[in-house]
Design an enzyme around this catalytic site. Structure first.
Site, PDB file in Angstrom:
ATOM      1  N   CYS A  78       0.698  -1.361  -0.003  1.00  0.00           N
ATOM      2  CA  CYS A  78       0.388   0.065   0.018  1.00  0.00           C
ATOM      3  C   CYS A  78       0.630   1.535  -0.449  1.00  0.00           C
ATOM      4  O   CYS A  78       1.790   1.559  -0.979  1.00  0.00           O
ATOM      5  CB  CYS A  78      -0.582   0.116   1.114  1.00  0.00           C
ATOM      6  SG  CYS A  78      -2.224   0.916   0.705  1.00  0.00           S
ATOM      7  N   HIS A 174      -3.363  -5.280   1.630  1.00  0.00           N
ATOM      8  CA  HIS A 174      -2.582  -5.630   3.074  1.00  0.00           C
ATOM      9  C   HIS A 174      -2.520  -6.797   3.531  1.00  0.00           C
ATOM     10  O   HIS A 174      -3.587  -6.915   4.607  1.00  0.00           O
ATOM     11  CB  HIS A 174      -2.857  -4.481   3.910  1.00  0.00           C
ATOM     12  CG  HIS A 174      -2.933  -2.805   3.840  1.00  0.00           C
ATOM     13  ND1 HIS A 174      -2.496  -2.214   4.998  1.00  0.00           N
ATOM     14  CD2 HIS A 174      -3.743  -2.446   3.018  1.00  0.00           C
ATOM     15  CE1 HIS A 174      -1.897  -1.371   4.737  1.00  0.00           C
ATOM     16  NE2 HIS A 174      -3.484  -0.729   3.715  1.00  0.00           N
ATOM     17  N   GLU A 176      -1.121  -8.141   5.500  1.00  0.00           N
ATOM     18  CA  GLU A 176      -0.648  -8.233   7.426  1.00  0.00           C
ATOM     19  C   GLU A 176      -2.220  -8.266   7.909  1.00  0.00           C
ATOM     20  O   GLU A 176      -1.935  -8.559   8.737  1.00  0.00           O
ATOM     21  CB  GLU A 176       0.202  -6.769   7.729  1.00  0.00           C
ATOM     22  CG  GLU A 176      -0.388  -5.739   7.592  1.00  0.00           C
ATOM     23  CD  GLU A 176      -0.745  -5.001   5.688  1.00  0.00           C
ATOM     24  OE1 GLU A 176      -0.064  -5.731   5.266  1.00  0.00           O
ATOM     25  OE2 GLU A 176      -0.734  -4.054   5.975  1.00  0.00           O
TER      26      GLU A 176
HETATM   27  N1  GLN Z   1      -3.668   6.783   1.084  1.00  0.00           N
HETATM   28  C1  GLN Z   1      -2.424   5.671   1.292  1.00  0.00           C
HETATM   29  C2  GLN Z   1      -1.554   6.589   0.579  1.00  0.00           C
HETATM   30  O1  GLN Z   1      -1.423   7.074   0.187  1.00  0.00           O
HETATM   31  C3  GLN Z   1      -2.000   4.592   1.573  1.00  0.00           C
HETATM   32  C4  GLN Z   1      -3.355   4.003   1.990  1.00  0.00           C
HETATM   33  C5  GLN Z   1      -2.366   3.002   2.893  1.00  0.00           C
HETATM   34  O2  GLN Z   1      -0.887   2.348   2.569  1.00  0.00           O
HETATM   35  N2  GLN Z   1      -3.548   2.090   3.978  1.00  0.00           N
HETATM   36  O3  GLN Z   1      -0.428   6.699   1.623  1.00  0.00           O
END
Ligand code: GLN
Length: 190
Positions: A78, A174, A176
Site C-alpha cells: 500500500c 494489505h 498483514e
Molecule cells: N492512501 C495512503 C497513501 O496514499 C495509503 C493507504 C494505506 O497504506 N493503507 O499513502
C-alpha cells in the site's frame, strides 16, 4: 534470516506478527544501523507522505536504495508500494521523496471515496490454491508496469494491484491484515 520491517509509521506491527507466526526473526527498522542487521525489508501501509518524510529525516533513503539495487529483497504494501514506485500520480506534494526503485506507476487513493475500503479475491502469480482475500484501504493502483516489472495480480476488470521486479515486490493491498500468510511466504522465498 532476519526480516526488517520499516517501523516509522503505519501497519508495521501487523507485519511483524505474521512474520513471527512464520517463525522468522524480525527487526524493526528505524535507523540505518537497524537496516544493516536485516536480510530483507518490508515497507508497510500507512501514509506514504509521512513515511517518505521520516525516511529522509532518519537518513534511510540512500541506504535502502543502495542495498535494494545490490541484493536486498524489498516488499512494499500500500503506502510502501507508493514509495517503491518510480512514478506517482496524484497527490504527491512537490519535493516528496520516494525510493523510486520499481518501474511502476502508482496512482494514490485510486478508488475514490465510495470505495475507500473493500475486499477482493485475487489470483496471485506464485500463490497456488484458493484465491487470496485481499484487503484494500484507501489503496493505490498500479497504472502501468515497465522495464522488468511484471503484474502479478489484477482485479476482475484488469486493473493491476500487485507487481514484481526481480527482488522487489509491490502490493496495493494489505496481506498483514488477514490470517493468510501465503503472501509473506512468497516474499520470504524471493
Ligand atoms: N492512501 C495512503 C497513501 O496514499 C495509503 C493507504 C494505506 O497504506 N493503507 O499513502
Amino acid at each position: 534470516m532476519n526480516v526488517g520491517v520499516l517501523a516509522l509509521q503505519g501497519a508495521f506491527r501487523e507485519h511483524e506478527q505474521i512474520l513471527r507466526r512464520l517463525g522468522q526473526q524480525v527487526t524493526q527498522v528505524r535507523l540505518p544501523e537497524h537496516l544493516e542487521q536485516v536480510d530483507r525489508l518490508i515497507i508497510p501501509g500507512g501514509e506514504s507522505t509521512t513515511i517518505g518524510k521520516l525516511l529522509v529525516a532518519y537518513k534511510l533513503v540512500e541506504p535502502i536504495r543502495e542495498r535494494a539495487r545490490r541484493e536486498m529483497p524489498v516488499w512494499g504494501t500500500c503506502a510502501g508500494m507508493i514509495l517503491l514506485a518510480g512514478q506517482i500520480i496524484e497527490g504527491r506534494p512537490e519535493g516528496q521523496p520516494a525510493l523510486a526503485l520499481m518501474d511502476i506507476v502508482a496512482q494514490r487513493n485510486a478508488f475514490g471515496r465510495q470505495l475507500d475500503s473493500f475486499e477482493a479475491d485475487l489470483q496471485i502469480a506464485g500463490i497456488a490454491g484458493e484465491p487470496f482475500r485481499a484487503v484494500f484501504i484507501r489503496a493505490p493502483l498500479i497504472t502501468s508496469v515497465g522495464g522488468d516489472a511484471e503484474a502479478v495480480a489484477t482485479l476482475d476488470d484488469g486493473r493491476i494491484v500487485a507487481a514484481r521486479q526481480g527482488r522487489l515486490l509491490a502490493t496495493a493491498f494489505h496481506p498483514e491484515l488477514t490470517d493468510d500468510t501465503r503472501m509473506h511466504e512468497l516474499f520470504l522465498e524471493m
